[in-house]
Enzyme design. Sequence first.
Site, PDB file in Angstrom:
ATOM      1  CG  ASP A   1      -7.231 -78.945  21.706  1.00 55.41           C
ATOM      2  OD1 ASP A   1      -6.728 -78.892  22.842  1.00 55.41           O
ATOM      3  OD2 ASP A   1      -6.946 -78.142  20.799  1.00 55.41           O
TER       4      ASP A   1
ATOM      5  CG  ASP B   1      -0.930 -83.555  24.804  1.00 55.58           C
ATOM      6  OD1 ASP B   1       0.204 -83.161  24.479  1.00 55.58           O
ATOM      7  OD2 ASP B   1      -1.710 -82.867  25.487  1.00 55.58           O
TER       8      ASP B   1
ATOM      9  CD  GLU C   1       1.229 -80.519  26.376  1.00 55.73           C
ATOM     10  OE1 GLU C   1       1.596 -79.341  26.578  1.00 55.73           O
ATOM     11  OE2 GLU C   1       0.069 -80.819  26.052  1.00 55.73           O
TER      12      GLU C   1
END
Length: 254
Positions: free
Chosen positions: A57, A141, A143
């Site tokens: 990634d 994503d 986080e």
Amino acid sequence: MRSGARRLRRRSRRFVGRFLVVALLIGGAFAVVTLYRHGYIRPNNPSLQDYPVRGVDVSSFQGTIDWPQLVSAGTLGFAFIKATEGAHTHDARFLQNWTATRGLIARAPYHFFSFCSGGDEQAQNFLRFLPDTGELPAGVDIEFAGNCQHRPSYAVIREQLKIFLNDVESVTRRKPIIYVNRTSYARIVEGYFSGYPLWIREVITGPPVGSFPALTFWQYAGNGRVAGVGKLIDLDAFVGTRRDFERLLRLGHP
């Protein structure tokens, strides 16, 4: 006097010995950390037999990537490529990476989800920036690192994330893949987003098979050193067989 001098010498030798042991331990720990930070050692090295489909990634952090050289090793099967972040930000290298990988490997665009922007706005930013949706389901994503500091409650974050996921799925016709680490999974995702494929970061212990339902991708290293990339890169593995991976590629495609 002689007895006292001998005791003093013994104490001095013990002190020097202990000091050397401590110094060696500290020096060894520093060397290990340095080697890890520069990508020369990593705790996880999954076998190709167990994880035959590998990937990376990337974002603008990696700079210019020589994709043909990176793919030429023969083990790279997919790439998650950062496209957008929040409601307005576009990754500076996305279009370059997206174009360079067309026809080389399976691609998935991904979005860094901001806790302080609406899910609908973020979905629009993401979808409008994509030239096409790629071969794999899109990723999101989730986080805390790099996210906004004055964030709303977890309930509000989940609500906005659900809006984002629904908007993306309605356009791409595939359930997005949710990227998490153990903290973001426990605080935001666990128990609320069943049915979505998971992409988990676990770079120290692993693989986390059995701990996470719907585990589909595993980010097993954050310090990869590979040909074609001048900086460290995240390394990933598909959790399943090649046939499972090919089935995932077909999802949502008539």
